[in-house]
Design an enzyme around this catalytic site. Structure first.
Site, mmCIF file in Angstrom:
data_model
loop_
_atom_site.group_PDB
_atom_site.id
_atom_site.type_symbol
_atom_site.label_atom_id
_atom_site.label_comp_id
_atom_site.label_asym_id
_atom_site.label_seq_id
_atom_site.Cartn_x
_atom_site.Cartn_y
_atom_site.Cartn_z
ATOM 1 N N LYS A 93 -9.881 2.075 8.858
ATOM 2 C CA LYS A 93 -8.107 1.787 8.647
ATOM 3 C C LYS A 93 -7.937 1.337 10.156
ATOM 4 O O LYS A 93 -7.416 1.480 11.247
ATOM 5 C CB LYS A 93 -7.412 2.541 7.891
ATOM 6 C CG LYS A 93 -5.880 2.218 7.695
ATOM 7 C CD LYS A 93 -6.916 1.442 6.133
ATOM 8 C CE LYS A 93 -5.448 0.738 4.858
ATOM 9 N NZ LYS A 93 -6.060 0.411 4.367
ATOM 10 N N ASP A 95 -4.168 -5.616 3.967
ATOM 11 C CA ASP A 95 -3.222 -4.112 3.460
ATOM 12 C C ASP A 95 -1.644 -4.847 3.737
ATOM 13 O O ASP A 95 -1.460 -5.554 3.639
ATOM 14 C CB ASP A 95 -3.437 -2.959 4.132
ATOM 15 C CG ASP A 95 -2.832 -1.622 3.548
ATOM 16 O OD1 ASP A 95 -3.071 -1.056 2.246
ATOM 17 O OD2 ASP A 95 -2.251 -1.334 3.669
#
Ligand code: NDP
Length: 451
Positions: free
Chosen positions: A130, A170
């Site tokens: 991430k 995201d």
């Protein structure tokens, strides 16, 4: 050494807290997984002796870097960027990039840790990662966003690659930002490769990637309801958020015959007792994504609705709930309210939207409750399919991809049942998802020895 000689859950968590001071989100995510994994590992000596959970809870690496950019007024701005590469035991690191002022190393470490299990659950060969920045895209011009994305990629490019680490979008990172970052990657490396997913359809993107997370969360919800011989027809749904995941979850609920009552953003929520129809969802998509407006303006366009400033929607009675905004947006008290009001199923579109108290409340009440790592895996699953299409240099058709997404969500549901069936008709989806995801990664790590 006997299994009982190993450190227990409390001892393990003490160590995690000590090694990760000031990282509450990361500690919370590890705790949620460790509670189930310790029980599962009780009679599995090799996982203990090889310190598998301890190793998964220590990212392979955390890259932190400075991102300088120039705003429209000529001021030099300095932000921090990160890429957390948590675990690549079963495939290249894979996970989104988030641009939001709340981004910290703790938030990205929690997301990369969760992503490791989620990606394993999809059955596709993807590790967990991430990344992101505390850059706030709100109020910035498109040119400013472009310059920021270019500067961010100017450092990130050396850490990623189609077989190394493949980021996606995201919060705060949609198709436009992926375009700016892909353009900069290509410019620096002279390499047209599947290094990012969520790309535009003209340049290597996959059909239904945009819709996949929200649609997948609803497919998972439908799978859960089917275990009780129920479906979504006529069910009322409360949804938080009004971004990519929330609007597509709403769209699929409507398509399957349900009635959506709420959407929200960081300013509050709207309640539309008449139901948020496809036409209204289209308005929200246009308003939030392209006009970058606030959800409160919905009530001017659709006067049947009311706006509730600074509040979350969990007090609105419903049959099913889908938290689709951000982490820790549904707290213990909210979970109690939902259960008391007769909510029968919760499918998380966001990552870790429910805090630990809330998770325990849902488990105690034995309602159908799917953690994000299972129910929102549709997005990364279609990202995985985008990687396959890029490698093959071809594009699959929409109906093929829709079917693959449905099959993957059913497969995740089956895995949750395999490890989470508690008997008496109750499935602990949290436990099922944690164990199924852990086992796949853990067994690969055992094969590699101590590395
Ligand atoms: P978007 O940026 O498209 O939308 C985020 C939404 O959440 C916006 O409505 C935003 O409101 C709201 N929001 C953000 N922070 C807060 C807050 N503190 N309180 C209340 N509302 C808030 O992001 P996505 O829809 O892509 O992501 C939503 C969630 O889903 C995240 O947890 C993400 O990690 C998760 N997820 C996303 C995937 C994807 O494919 N996009 C895949 C898997 C998980 P505002 O406009 O006011 O900021």
């Amino acid at each position: 050494m006997a299994v009982t000689d190993h450190v227990d859950l409390n001892g393990f968590m003490e160590g995690v807290k000590k090694r990760n001071p000031h990282q509450p989100e990361f500690v919370q995510a590890v705790q949620e997984v460790a509670e189930d994994i310790f029980e599962f590992m009780e009679d599995k000596e090799e996982y203990h002796s090889q310190q598998i959970l301890r190793r998964i809870a220590e990212p392979d690496r955390v890259v932190s870097f400075r991102v300088c950019w120039e705003d429209d007024a000529g001021n030099i701005r300095v932000q921090r960027g990160w890429r957390v590469q948590n675990n690549n035991a079963i495939g290249p690191y894979k996970g989104g990039i988030r641009f939001h002022p709340s981004v910290t190393e703790s938030v990205l470490k929690f997301l990369a840790f969760e992503q490791t299990f989620k990606n394993a659950l999809t059955g596709l060969p993807m590790g967990g990662g991430k990344g992101g920045s505390n850059f706030n895209p709100k109020g910035k011009s498109v040119r400013e966003i472009m310059r920021f994305c270019q500067s961010f990629m100017t450092e990130l490019y050396r850490h990623i690659g189609a077989d190394i680490d493949v980021p996606a979008g995201d919060i705060g990172v949609g198709g436009r930002e992926i375009g700016f970052m892909f353009g900069q990657y290509k410019r620096i490396t002279n390499n047209f490769t599947g290094v990012l997913t969520g790309k535009g359809l003209e340049w290597g993107g996959s059909l239904i990637r945009t819709e996949a997370t929200g649609y997948g969360a609803v497919y998972f919800l439908a799978n859960m309801l089917a275990t009780k011989d129920e479906d979504l027809v006529g069910k009322t749904a409360v949804i938080s958020g009004s971004g990519n995941v929330a609007t597509h979850a709403a769209e699929k609920i409507v398509q399957l015959g349900g009635k959506v009552l709420t959407l929200s953003d960081s300013g509050g929520f709207i309640h539309d007792p008449d139901g948020i129809t496809q036409e209204k969802i289209n308005w929200v998509k246009e308003h939030k994504t392209h006009r970058r407006g606030r959800i409160e303006e919905y009530v001017e366009a659709f006067p049947s609705a009311t706006f509730h400033a600074g509040k979350t929607p969990w007090g609105v009675p419903c049959d099913v709930a889908l938290p689709c905004a951000t982490q820790n947006e549904l707290l213990g008290e909210d979970a109690k309210t939902l259960v008391a009001n007769g909510c029968r199923a919760v499918s998380e579109g966001a990552n870790m939207p429910t805090d630990l108290d809330g998770v325990h409340t849902f488990k105690h009440a034995k309602i159908l409750y799917a953690p994000g790592k299972a129910s929102n895996a549709g997005g990364v699953a279609v990202s995985g399919l985008e990687m396959s299409q890029n490698s093959e240099r071809r594009s699959w058709k929409e109906d093929e991809l829709q079917q693959m997404l449905k099959d993957i969500m059913s497969g995740i549901h089956d895995s949750c049942i395999r490890y989470g069936d508690q008997g008496g008709g109750y499935i602990d989806y949290v436990k099922g998802a944690n164990i199924a995801g852990f086992k796949k990664v853990a067994d690969a790590m055992l094969a590699f020895g101590v590395v």
